[in-house]
Design a protein around this motif. Sequence first.
Motif, PDB file in Angstrom:
ATOM      1  N   ALA A 110       0.828  -1.209   0.000  1.00 21.06           N
ATOM      2  CA  ALA A 110       0.000   0.000   0.000  1.00 21.06           C
ATOM      3  C   ALA A 110       0.860   1.256   0.000  1.00 21.06           C
ATOM      4  CB  ALA A 110      -0.927  -0.011   1.216  1.00 21.06           C
ATOM      5  N   GLN A 111       1.956   1.235   0.756  1.00 19.45           N
ATOM      6  CA  GLN A 111       2.846   2.397   0.792  1.00 19.45           C
ATOM      7  C   GLN A 111       3.488   2.628  -0.579  1.00 19.45           C
ATOM      8  OE1 GLN A 111       1.971   3.992   3.206  1.00 19.45           O
ATOM      9  NE2 GLN A 111       3.378   3.857   4.919  1.00 19.45           N
ATOM     10  N   PHE A 112       3.946   1.563  -1.206  1.00 13.58           N
ATOM     11  CA  PHE A 112       4.583   1.717  -2.518  1.00 13.58           C
ATOM     12  C   PHE A 112       3.562   2.129  -3.587  1.00 13.58           C
ATOM     13  CE2 PHE A 112       8.028  -1.411  -1.009  1.00 13.58           C
ATOM     14  CZ  PHE A 112       8.831  -0.353  -0.587  1.00 13.58           C
ATOM     15  N   ALA A 113       2.319   1.651  -3.457  1.00 13.55           N
ATOM     16  CA  ALA A 113       1.271   2.067  -4.397  1.00 13.55           C
ATOM     17  C   ALA A 113       1.001   3.563  -4.275  1.00 13.55           C
ATOM     18  CB  ALA A 113      -0.008   1.273  -4.149  1.00 13.55           C
ATOM     19  N   GLN A 114       0.959   4.071  -3.040  1.00 21.08           N
ATOM     20  CA  GLN A 114       0.753   5.509  -2.848  1.00 21.08           C
ATOM     21  C   GLN A 114       1.941   6.299  -3.392  1.00 21.08           C
ATOM     22  OE1 GLN A 114      -1.444   6.600   1.053  1.00 21.08           O
ATOM     23  NE2 GLN A 114      -0.523   4.599   1.480  1.00 21.08           N
ATOM     24  N   ALA A 115       3.149   5.791  -3.180  1.00 26.40           N
ATOM     25  CA  ALA A 115       4.331   6.467  -3.713  1.00 26.40           C
ATOM     26  C   ALA A 115       4.256   6.565  -5.233  1.00 26.40           C
ATOM     27  CB  ALA A 115       5.595   5.714  -3.288  1.00 26.40           C
ATOM     28  N   LEU A 116       3.907   5.460  -5.882  1.00 24.51           N
ATOM     29  CA  LEU A 116       3.800   5.466  -7.340  1.00 24.51           C
ATOM     30  C   LEU A 116       2.727   6.447  -7.792  1.00 24.51           C
ATOM     31  CD1 LEU A 116       4.604   4.321 -10.069  1.00 24.51           C
ATOM     32  CD2 LEU A 116       2.980   2.431  -9.688  1.00 24.51           C
ATOM     33  N   GLY A 117       1.609   6.480  -7.073  1.00 23.88           N
ATOM     34  CA  GLY A 117       0.544   7.410  -7.424  1.00 23.88           C
ATOM     35  C   GLY A 117       0.989   8.855  -7.342  1.00 23.88           C
ATOM     36  N   PHE A 118       1.772   9.198  -6.314  1.00 21.25           N
ATOM     37  CA  PHE A 118       2.236  10.581  -6.194  1.00 21.25           C
ATOM     38  C   PHE A 118       3.305  10.915  -7.231  1.00 21.25           C
ATOM     39  CE2 PHE A 118      -0.103  10.704  -2.254  1.00 21.25           C
ATOM     40  CZ  PHE A 118      -0.479  12.044  -2.182  1.00 21.25           C
ATOM     41  N   PHE A 119       4.121   9.952  -7.598  1.00 19.31           N
ATOM     42  CA  PHE A 119       5.033  10.200  -8.719  1.00 19.31           C
ATOM     43  C   PHE A 119       4.225  10.476  -9.995  1.00 19.31           C
ATOM     44  CE2 PHE A 119       8.360   7.774  -6.231  1.00 19.31           C
ATOM     45  CZ  PHE A 119       9.226   8.853  -6.102  1.00 19.31           C
ATOM     46  N   CYS A 120       3.114   9.754 -10.156  1.00 22.49           N
ATOM     47  CA  CYS A 120       2.247   9.983 -11.322  1.00 22.49           C
ATOM     48  C   CYS A 120       1.589  11.362 -11.267  1.00 22.49           C
ATOM     49  CB  CYS A 120       1.177   8.898 -11.407  1.00 22.49           C
ATOM     50  SG  CYS A 120       1.793   7.265 -11.852  1.00 22.49           S
ATOM     51  N   TYR A 121       1.329  11.875 -10.046  1.00 23.32           N
ATOM     52  CA  TYR A 121       0.762  13.223  -9.926  1.00 23.32           C
ATOM     53  C   TYR A 121       1.650  14.261 -10.610  1.00 23.32           C
ATOM     54  CZ  TYR A 121      -3.045  12.233  -6.595  1.00 23.32           C
ATOM     55  OH  TYR A 121      -4.200  11.806  -6.012  1.00 23.32           O
ATOM     56  N   LEU A 122       2.960  14.031 -10.593  1.00 18.53           N
ATOM     57  CA  LEU A 122       3.879  14.982 -11.219  1.00 18.53           C
ATOM     58  C   LEU A 122       3.682  15.038 -12.736  1.00 18.53           C
ATOM     59  CD1 LEU A 122       7.111  14.097  -9.218  1.00 18.53           C
ATOM     60  CD2 LEU A 122       5.743  16.182  -8.998  1.00 18.53           C
ATOM     61  N   ALA A 123       3.100  13.979 -13.301  1.00 17.58           N
ATOM     62  CA  ALA A 123       2.907  13.923 -14.742  1.00 17.58           C
ATOM     63  C   ALA A 123       1.473  14.232 -15.160  1.00 17.58           C
ATOM     64  CB  ALA A 123       3.310  12.541 -15.261  1.00 17.58           C
TER      65      ALA A 123
END
Length: 405
Positions: A75-88
Amino acid sequence: MANRNLPFFAATSIDALGTGLFTPMSLLYFARVPEIPLATVGVLLSVAAAVTLPLPVLVGQAVDRFGARSVVILAQFAQALGFFCYLAVSGPVSLVLAAMLVSCGQRAFWSAVFTLVADLSERDGTTPDRWFALVGMTQTAGYGVGGLVSGLLLAGATDDLFRLVVLANAVTFVAAGVLLLFVRAGRRQQRAAAERGGYRVLLADRPYQALIATNTVFALCSVFLGIALPVYLVDGVAAPGWLLGPLLVGNTILLAVGQTVAVRLVKPLSRVRALVIAGALWTVWAIASALAVEVPAGVLVPYLAVCMVFYAVAELIHAPVSNALAAAAAPAELRGRYLAIFQYSFTIAMVLAPGLFTVLFTAGRTLPWLALGVLAAVGTIAMSALERRLPAHALRADEEKAATT
């Protein structure tokens, strides 16, 4: 707490710090950086959150089969990936896809983390009440510090600063996930029994269903403050404009330092009776808040401060004790499923609170508080009745410990 628990508490603190840093900026980020209309941002974030509502059912199964720690890390890594996607994010479609990923991670985290806390307390041979209190304190402190820093940054926020905050939040989730890799939690799952019973056991467990329903009322009291108080202070009682900040900061400080004290003070009581006290305090808080419209301006500030104390003490008791009771009342082999569904009480409360407040406030400025007071009183009575229906070992921390040794 032993040194072996430091990675877990560091992870929860870092997670909360990043969330507190980003949350106040979330709507503004999407409106200013990718330049998506604010109304569209709100709708799309709500849609993304709504799509993930069924997820806890699956998460509960995964927790019982693979263990809570593994699910929380993912879950933590999924949220991290989602926030990296927010940058795009560049438009509505990319926003809703990234937000769904973040929301899936958040939903999975909250559906699994309390089972992990219960497993860790069981591994250490300590009562879950204290563990839940410590987790609540570290999360509140991290969230509070993050929110404070965010408030300071908003004064001169640029697009680059917004992006930096999003990147920082993504990194905090990565750091939290890595720290959790060093956590070792004992598992008491009995996989065969869990597969035979599944959610059918929970559907037949009427006392636990009643606990979820009653806790939904208490959760509504808990989330009502942040939604209702700012509007009520400005348009309901015409309080000074500077008052909201000190009230919320004071409440945050109390929650960040006082939960273990509250757990220790109510330890002689059963968990149900402790929650009855919390419900009674919330009832008083709601009714007293409604009566604030009749309070003279000269004493309004101290009056509202006293009202906040009633809320804070109720929250100090409810936050750790409700989760400890929910964990103890669940069969060990189905704890993941039970606690995942128990978290729906908070989800439902967050869905209901904005609409309940706005509709009633439009009809009358005291109506939301009076309605909440009635609901809190009903919830308090219902909670009292549960003492005879829930498992005896779940009512007291000492009895629970004896039953598991």
